[in-house]
Design an enzyme around this catalytic site. Structure first.
Site, mmCIF file in Angstrom:
data_model
loop_
_atom_site.group_PDB
_atom_site.id
_atom_site.type_symbol
_atom_site.label_atom_id
_atom_site.label_comp_id
_atom_site.label_asym_id
_atom_site.label_seq_id
_atom_site.Cartn_x
_atom_site.Cartn_y
_atom_site.Cartn_z
ATOM 1 N N ASP A 292 -5.026 -2.311 -3.250
ATOM 2 C CA ASP A 292 -5.949 -1.739 -4.236
ATOM 3 C C ASP A 292 -6.794 -2.793 -4.939
ATOM 4 O OD1 ASP A 292 -4.063 -2.900 -5.891
ATOM 5 O OD2 ASP A 292 -3.794 -1.146 -7.178
ATOM 6 N N TYR B 33 -38.762 24.840 11.309
ATOM 7 C CA TYR B 33 -37.447 24.501 11.836
ATOM 8 C C TYR B 33 -37.580 24.229 13.327
ATOM 9 C CZ TYR B 33 -32.751 24.867 13.656
ATOM 10 O OH TYR B 33 -31.580 24.596 14.318
ATOM 11 N N GLU C 208 4.617 -8.075 -17.315
ATOM 12 C CA GLU C 208 3.795 -6.871 -17.184
ATOM 13 C C GLU C 208 3.351 -6.410 -18.568
ATOM 14 O OE1 GLU C 208 2.701 -5.453 -14.150
ATOM 15 O OE2 GLU C 208 3.447 -7.475 -13.765
ATOM 16 N N ARG D 89 -2.526 7.380 -10.936
ATOM 17 C CA ARG D 89 -3.628 7.348 -11.906
ATOM 18 C C ARG D 89 -4.971 7.741 -11.281
ATOM 19 N NH1 ARG D 89 -1.896 1.391 -13.944
ATOM 20 N NH2 ARG D 89 -0.965 1.434 -11.875
ATOM 21 N N ALA E 20 0.827 -1.213 0.000
ATOM 22 C CA ALA E 20 0.000 0.000 0.000
ATOM 23 C C ALA E 20 0.857 1.258 0.000
ATOM 24 C CB ALA E 20 -0.910 -0.005 1.219
ATOM 25 N N GLY F 273 8.869 -0.159 -6.842
ATOM 26 C CA GLY F 273 8.222 -1.331 -7.419
ATOM 27 C C GLY F 273 7.723 -2.290 -6.355
ATOM 28 N N ASN G 7 -2.454 -11.883 -13.802
ATOM 29 C CA ASN G 7 -1.973 -11.926 -12.422
ATOM 30 C C ASN G 7 -2.890 -11.053 -11.573
ATOM 31 O OD1 ASN G 7 -0.515 -11.781 -10.034
ATOM 32 N ND2 ASN G 7 0.992 -10.314 -10.857
ATOM 33 N N ASN H 157 -49.092 19.754 18.295
ATOM 34 C CA ASN H 157 -49.304 20.134 16.902
ATOM 35 C C ASN H 157 -48.526 21.418 16.620
ATOM 36 O OD1 ASN H 157 -51.241 19.524 14.442
ATOM 37 N ND2 ASN H 157 -50.978 21.735 14.656
#
Ligand code: UD1
Ligand code: CA
Length: 458
Positions: A103, A366, A155, A16, A10, A78, A170, A377
């Protein structure tokens, strides 16, 4: 599963996503993606969960505090490099290490368990979870030899034209023999298009080392979705919501238009509740049985009892008992408490106030910082004037009080049981039992006025 580590990747910047929020904290059905991953592995009872953080490390660590331990990857070089950061914590361990990405929020525990069973059965050095993708764009491809044995993962950016046609992808989930994982990682280079240290390269390396490597293909590609951008985030949300909605329907909740009903994970709903399309239920909301929620209703962190009809209204941190009717277009804000059989009509806002048993606030009002007893009432256009610009003040209204239309109640004020306010009054003083408070100037009628009207002149 036993003697097992889980590593969640993570640290990536999720560029992106084009977001200031770390990617794995983006939500799917009301939960951060990484929470879904943690929830899916938790039933496997791992010895240790280790999350690799980097971009937004503090935010991610604060978010997962208590559910995971952490290592920091200072530079995102990586996925292989990311796992290498766990070496100090894990390298001495015997047993297996399950690696997933933060992800990929859609994996179920069942699928991970099936991967584990396959790994245990085959005694592979590594077993990678794969899936068949109708459209494999963006994923690493599983390259198999003529005997169908897995050779390596390539990849997309490094793949040849032929390799790109491969539809087995994968998923980014692997179980490794822990010792062999770190042996292989030390040999991973970054001689590729992205100049990154790829975790998937360990498969090729282990095979070259003479180790047995394997793949387990899950039947359901939709679980494998990796969320790299907002398009995938929306798609993942859709898949998760479909799952959640199906669960509610199987429990007896009636969804009129499940494709357009947005229910967060963790929301509870009782049977025979009917929910129209375009309803959103969020957070810690609990809803009982036999309610009707019509289109446009949005409920967040609220508790709703049984047999209520809530029509196109918004509720936040509200408590609604039973057999009420609310809306259309009512707004219940934090600490609104609506007792049994009460009614709130159109354009009524309630905040930090209790509307008692059977009481009615029918139109355009309100109600703030107030406690209303039973069978009150409240006439149209009544305003509880609770704020002087600096402080808030409370109003207490007893049972069976009749508040005339367009009353302004300047708090703090108490209206005793069975008291009345005259329509149009601006009430600043308490009104006692069986009294009527009237506070408005008397009407005078002026004669012969018509000809003096401006529009009548010349
Ligand atoms: C990765 C896999 C790909 C697979 C896909 C499945 C690699 C090289 N590729 O690609 O084969 O099909 O997942 O979804 O592994 N991360 C770090 N540190 C880094 C880089 C990434 O912690 O230096 C984390 C990211 O935060 C993310 C995960 O690793 O949670 C995967 O990284 P990402 O960049 O999303 O990889 P993909 O391109 O999706
Ligand atoms: Ca990804």
């Amino acid at each position: 599963m036993q003697a097992t580590n889980v590593v969640i990747l993570a640290a990536g910047n999720g560029s992106r996503m084009k977001s200031d929020l770390p990617k794995v904290l983006h939500q799917v059905a009301g939960r951060a993606m990484v929470d879904w991953v943690v929830a899916a592995v938790a039933p496997l009872k791992p010895n240790k969960i280790l999350t690799v953080t980097g971009v937004g490390a503090k935010q991610v660590q604060d978010h997962l505090a208590g559910k995971s331990d952490f290592v920091v990857q200072e530079q995102q070089l990586g996925t292989g490099h990311a796992v290498l950061q766990t070496k100090q914590a894990l390298a001495d361990n015997e047993g297996a290490t399950l690696i997933l990405s933060g992800d990929t929020p859609l994996f179920t525990t069942e699928t991970l368990q099936a991967l584990w069973d396959e790994h245990a059965r085959t005694k592979n050095a590594v077993t990678v979870l794969t899936a068949f993708a109708e459209n494999p764009t963006g994923y690493g491809r599983i390259v198999r030899g003529e005997d169908e044995m897995v050779l390596k993962i390539v990849e997309e950016k490094d793949a040849s034209v032929t390799e790109r046609r491969i539809q087995e992808i994968n998923t980014g989930v692997y179980i490794f023999d822990n010792q062999l994982l770190f042996e292989a990682l030390s040999q991973v280079g970054n001689d590729n298009v992205q100049a990154e240290y790829y975790l998937p390269d360990t498969l090729d390396i282990l095979r070259e080392m003479g180790q047995q490597i394997g793949a387990y293909q899950t039947m359901d590609f939709s679980e494998s979705m990796g969320v790299n951008d907002r398009v995938a985030l929306a798609a993942a949300n859709k898949i998760m919501r479909t799952r959640i909605n199906r669960g509610h329907m199987q429990n007896g909740v009636e969804l009129i238009d499940p494709d357009n009903t947005y229910i967060d994970a963790g929301v509870q709903i009782g049977k025979d509740t009917v929910i129209e399309g375009n309803v959103t239920l969020k957070g810690k909301t609990v809803i009982g049985q036999d309610n009707v929620l019509t289109a446009g209703t949005r409920i967040e962190d609220s508790t709703i009892g049984d047999e209520n009809v809530i029509t196109s209204s918004h509720l936040e941190e509200a408590l609604v008992e039973n057999q009420t009717t609310i809306g259309p277009y009512a707004h219940l804000r934090p600490l609104a408490e609506i007792k049994d059989r009460a009614h709130l009509g159109n354009f009524v806002e309630v905040k930090k106030a209790t509307v008692g048993l059977g009481s009615k606030v029918g139109h355009l009002s309100y109600v703030g910082n107030a406690t209303l007893g039973a069978d009150v009432n409240v006439g149209a256009g009544t305003i509880f004037v609770n704020y002087d610009g600096v402080n808030k003040f409370d109003t207490t209204v007893g049972d069976r009080v009749f508040i005339g239309s367009n009353t302004k109640i300047i708090a703090p004020v108490t209206l005793a049981d069975e008291s009345i306010t005259a329509a149009g009054s601006t009430i600043t003083d308490d009104v006692d039992f069986h009294q009527m408070g009237i506070a408005r100037s008397r009407q005078t009628n002026k004669d012969d006025f018509w000809d003096r009207m401006p529009h009548k002149k010349g």
